[in-house]
Design a protein around this motif. Sequence first.
Motif: not given
Length: 553
Positions: A54-55, A57, A82-83, A102, A127, A132, A134, A486
């Motif tokens: 995911k980008a 949370r 974590s986002g 993350n 992420g 996560g 980007w 990460h």
Amino acid sequence: MPKANPRHPKFPIPGGPELRAKGWRQEALLRLLENVLSVGEDPDNLVVYAALGKAARNWAAHEGIVKALTEMEEDQTLLIQSGKPIGLVRTHAKAPLVIMANCNIVGQWAKAEVFYELQRKGLICWGGLTAGAWQYIGSQGVIQGTYEIFMRIAERRFGGDLRGRFVLTAGLGGMGGAQPLAGRMAGAAILCVDIDPERARKRQQIGYLQEIAPDLDTALEMIGAAVKEKRALSVGLVGNAAEVYPEIARRGIVPDIVTDQTSAHDLVYGYVPKGMNLDQVKGLRDDGQGQLMAASRASIVEHVTAMLEFQKKGSEVFDNGNLIRTQAREGGVANAFDIPIFTEAYLRPLFARAIGPFRWMALSGEESDIARIDDLLLEMFPDNKIITNWIRLAREHVPFEGLPARIAWLGHGERTALARRVNALVADGTLKGPVAFSRDHLDAGAMAHPNIMTERMKDGSDAIADWPLIDAMMLCSSMADLVVVHSGGGGYAGYMTSCGVTVIADGTDNADERLDHALTNDTALGVMRYADAGYEEALDEVAKKDVPYIRLG
Ligand code: NAD
């Protein structure tokens, strides 16, 4: 002006000269966040790729990040856990703008079930590698890696290319979607199985997949004809790999190359067990996790058993980085690790020289900026066969998704030289806007992943995660714009730690200094990691490029 995004209309592709943030560095990171969603698999749920990567949370966290990036000054650093944004601290103009950690769970707790529970409580998110952080650029992000794997196999076993060869694989998701195009670029007839018709259609729409066959018989006929005519062809087939692979084996067909890129690492949110449809799986994700894990593992056992059978009959079979062997071994397939991992089997000599998946994104949104950098690359590295061949192919075959971007496997010194020249082109107005430089986390000094990146290291240092942590701390000291650590989530929990970095070439002298320090030190650490493990290529690189490695004894 942002561009319309036909795939995900709510998530336009960023671009244009107007800034919403207080400087280009902040604006650049904001655009990269927008970009990972615009090219993501399920942006409505902030999911970018790899089932759960995911980008941010949740949407509140996303909003907080956008607000912070828009309002922050150059001498502040945004902290992300974590986002989720947790603070904006005063640092100085040469410090990173964003630092993130993350999905790092303490060792004994780092298990898929603990992760799912923490995620359910909203305390954590995974992420992926580049989601996560980007840095994801769509399927192009792994396409050169996949192509180089195919070409290494072609060189070793098939006389240099894959014309007239049958490649069998599965998974047409965010990353696996690169396979049909990479296979076709290598000359192969490639069959890609995916359970989700939407994924197959999407890859066809964006030009990565040519045909979708209505059934297995037709698919095999299409592949058979292409093999006979030595014609490159990619064919998608909607089906479950745990059924299709054993059926192909049962018919006595032996593909030349077999791999898989389903989300086998995640038994709940990724892999779809045979006999279940997608809705049934979705229905079990919250309340039937145990049942789903058992069913997925049982299917993976059949899936990998078929892969082993192909291997026995002479196919070149490899694990493409999705933990499928690990899942199968836990399901009782004692010899699952007879299948080699792609990193050790094909790419380690490159990683040992810190040659890896470097990439850049044109923040202007203009494809012409990437074309100009392609020219520069060819001009700067005319004798680098991997690069010249790749750029020629990429220009011809790889469509852009989201912000125009390019990946190219460059090594120590090369990345820095290219990025600094690009920064000069931003400064003199040749390019229409700044350019972001980044890389995959699957890079020489950046990842500890004992069943994927660091499997069977020469010195046995597979599970040591000091390297990505040193990388991250060093990159903060080296003025990178974004630095992230990460670790694995979902089925990857407890299996990996990695470091990511992004540096913005905005045409300033400061950017020149950042690019020089961060990119040079990042690849230097990559060389050191492999030199320290005793790889000859790395020791050669130390000597040739004056890498400041301290060799004891
Ligand atoms: P994704 O979740 O976007 O796509 C996975 C695909 O697998 C989906 O399209 C899904 O429908 C399909 N699938 C699931 N179970 C199936 C089954 N039984 N039969 C057929 N299809 C099935 O994931 P992704 O981003 O494409 O990544 C795929 C895997 O590759 C992940 O495990 C990821 O971590 C790994 N990966 C490896 C590398 C690498 O460098 N080699 C890079 C990125 C990701």
